[in-house]
Structure formats: C-alpha cells, structure tokens
Design an enzyme around this catalytic site. Sequence first.
Site, PDB file in Angstrom:
ATOM      1  N   HIS A  64      -4.582  -0.063  -7.974  1.00 16.52           N
ATOM      2  CA  HIS A  64      -4.796  -0.991  -6.858  1.00 16.52           C
ATOM      3  C   HIS A  64      -3.927  -0.452  -5.724  1.00 16.52           C
ATOM      4  O   HIS A  64      -2.830   0.059  -5.975  1.00 16.52           O
ATOM      5  CB  HIS A  64      -4.292  -2.399  -7.163  1.00 16.52           C
ATOM      6  CG  HIS A  64      -4.929  -3.060  -8.350  1.00 16.52           C
ATOM      7  ND1 HIS A  64      -4.437  -2.923  -9.617  1.00 16.52           N
ATOM      8  CD2 HIS A  64      -6.003  -3.871  -8.441  1.00 16.52           C
ATOM      9  CE1 HIS A  64      -5.195  -3.631 -10.453  1.00 16.52           C
ATOM     10  NE2 HIS A  64      -6.150  -4.208  -9.765  1.00 16.52           N
TER      11      HIS A  64
ATOM     12  N   ASP B  39      -0.411  -1.458  -6.013  1.00 16.76           N
ATOM     13  CA  ASP B  39       0.408  -0.873  -7.098  1.00 16.76           C
ATOM     14  C   ASP B  39       1.090   0.379  -6.571  1.00 16.76           C
ATOM     15  O   ASP B  39       2.198   0.718  -6.989  1.00 16.76           O
ATOM     16  CB  ASP B  39      -0.413  -0.360  -8.294  1.00 16.76           C
ATOM     17  CG  ASP B  39      -1.355  -1.369  -8.877  1.00 16.76           C
ATOM     18  OD1 ASP B  39      -1.045  -2.563  -8.809  1.00 16.76           O
ATOM     19  OD2 ASP B  39      -2.401  -0.936  -9.405  1.00 16.76           O
TER      20      ASP B  39
END
Length: 441
Positions: A102, A105
């Site tokens: 993501h 992240d």
Amino acid sequence: MSTTQFFKNVPYVKYEGPKTRNPFAFRYYNPDEIVEGKTMKEYLNFSLSWWHTLCADGTDMFGRGTMHKDFGAKDEMDLAKKKVQAGFEFMEKLSIPYFCFHDRDLAPEGKTLGESNEKLDEVVEEILKQQKKVDAKVLWGTANLFNHPRYMHGAGTSPFADVYAFAMAQVKKCIEVTIKLGGRNYLFWGGREGYETLLNTDIGFELDNMARFLTMARDYGRKLGLPGVFFIEPKPKEPTKHQYDFDTATVYGFLLKNHLEKDFRVNIEANHATLAGHTFQHELAVARANGIFGSIDANQGDLLLGWDTDQFPTNVYETTLCMCEVLKAGGFQYGGLNFDAKARRGSFTPEDIALSYIAGMDAFALGLRKAIELREDGVLDKALADRYASFQTGIGKDIVSGKATIEDLEKYALEKGEVLDSVKSGRQEYLENEMNRVLFS
Ligand code: XLS
Ligand code: CA
Ligand code: CA
C-alpha cells in the site's frame, strides 16, 4: 546482493529436499526446478506483503506490539528507508521475486496530499536503488483508502465529493509509483467501500460512483502503460458490516454491468473466501469459470473465528486444491501468490517471520507438486468427465450445441416416460479417498 543485516540470524534459504531437518531450508520449494515449463520461482510468483512483514508489530485490539520493527531508525522517513533495505534483504534471502504494497506502507502520510506524495517519491528512490542490487519486482501496488479518518464513510463510495476526489488523486499517484517500480498490476481492496446501515446509504448511487472511480483509474493506468491488469479483491465484511466486493460472483456481476471485465480480474484471498461462507476452492473455481482469475492472497483463516486472521497457509489439502485450480487456469497470467499473512503475535522474533514464509512457500510448493500428481493420476479428471458424459452424445449434445428446442426436450422426455435410471452416484467419499491416496502415498 543486499548489504544489510536486519535479519542477521536468517541465512540464505536453499532447497534441501523433503528429508532435511534444517528449519531454514525449503523441503518442496526448489526455485530453479522446472515445473509446467517454467521454474518453480516463475510458476509460483511468491510475493512478500510489505504491510505484514515490515510494518505490523503484533498490535491487536487488546495489546500493544510484540515485535521490534524499528530497524534502528532515527525518524519516520529513516524508518521507511530502513524497511526498504530490510525488505530487500529478506526477499533475497528467501528467493521471493515480488512484493506488494500500500502506498502508506512505503512512506508515512504528510500534512497535505502534496507532502505525502513527496515522501512517497523519496522512498521510491530508495526502492529503485535496491532493485539494482536485488531482483525483486512489484506484483501489485494499491492505495490505502481505509486507514485515514477522511475515509470513515468510504473512498470511491464516499458520500462526500471532496473525499472522492482526494481518493482518486491518491490512486493516480499510486498507479504512477507502481509503474515506476516496474509493477505488473494495480489492486483495489475496498475496505471501507460498503455500509454500516442502509438507513443512511444509497447503494445504487455508491456503486455507480465506484464504477466511475474504477473506470477513471483503469483509463489512466492504461494510458501510462500498466503491463498487467487491475485486480479487485473480494471480501464480504470487516471493517464494514457489508462490503460491496462481497465475493467473486458479486464482483463479476459488477464488472459486467460496468464494462470493466476486460481489464479487471480478481485477487482471491483464502481467508476472505471463508468469511463469505465459501471455500477458497469455490472462489477460485468461480473466477476461473468466468475468465476473471487473476491472483491470490495466500493465507488461511481459522474457521472457528469470524474475522480475518491472515495466518500463514500450512494446510496442504487446501493448497493442493488451490493449485489444482491454478493448473486448470493455465497458471498465473499476471498474478502470483502474495502472502497476505502475518506470524502470530506470540511468534515475535525476526526468525519467526522467515520460518513463517518458509512454511507458507513450502505448503504451496507441495500443493503444486500434489496438484500435478493428481492431474497425472487422472482419477479426478476422469470422474468429472464421466459425470457429464451424457452431454457428449445424443440429446445431451443437442442441448449443448443449441440444436434442441424446448419442444424437442418435451418429446424426448415423454418418450422416455421416466429418467431415474440415467442418474448415477456422485461418489463423493470415493473421490475424497482417492484424493488422500495421492496426497499421502
Ligand atoms: C484486508 C486485505 C488487504 C488487501 C490490500 O483484509 O486483505 O490487506 O489485500 O489492501
Ligand atoms: Ca488481502
Ligand atoms: Ca486479509
């Protein structure tokens, strides 16, 4: 070769065959062995999940983190870069060729979207540097459209146009980053795309807005030359009470209605299948039957629990059934096996992460070997062919070819008078026993 040593007690993991007692060795995953005309590494396309592996520290609703994942960093951005170094070291040591992420992240969120984009760009440069040393590519990227409070009522289905626009802008940037990192595919998982109550929700409007959202993203990704496809990852619930991408069949209907079926495939997660009241095999079979099988989030749930536990997959019966479906689909055209899985909170050491991956990779490699054995054995395929054999000749053939009319079928049935004689046993227990013979002999 990676130069960092964040996983200093994890050696380079090699294939040593089924008899080895070395816990840091593969028993079934032999990356260079040829199966189905490809190396096992290319066939299975294993992928590391950035969020579980490098970010999640064991925090749950009842307790704080148990795992040290600060990688000795001095601040947020340093941590983001250290995670890149640690991630590449890990992928190299375990021969994992892909990763999924993501956007949030990879890099922390800034005060504004522009600031967040800048932070992301900085980390992307670090990834590009590591990619020169270690062969690890992006299987898919995705935007986190569920963590920030602005997305509390959804992103592409938010009732607030400003939030919708912001989410689209975040996706635009994430598509750019995915492509820049050599990514194959782009994924949507609609964690907040659903509802808590229908008292405040216009389902039809929200789904039409979601279709506009996905269409804009698709057009932009294609314009930039995304080489693979877009994935939708079905999940019935959690965090919302009802999620629109409930299961594969629901997603397929949505794609057809909105003319998106050519560019979109499903990313099937084992644990999401069971939450939807299906088996993992069911979801894979429905995807294959409809030509939208794309990729897999490889994990397993706990059938006694009603939530998404994201455990590392070790159930070889399940991985074999899964790989039977993958074989029938002709392998992965775009996707792979992404471990959307985390070591349990009590398995808190860096070595546990490696041992978890080894367990999951071996479970799927063994599943692949067993699926090939089952196909070569032929018992299941033969039983399936026999079961539908009556559609190969006579009236059955005329039904399939479209030649038989409703009147023809009536005439046929009246002449027969009764057809119970043509019904044969499903032989379920016999087939289950045959499956055990191949699995355990
Ligand atoms: C959550 C999902 C998520 C997606 C990516 O349940 O599994 O991790 O895979 O957003
Ligand atoms: Ca997932
Ligand atoms: Ca999950």
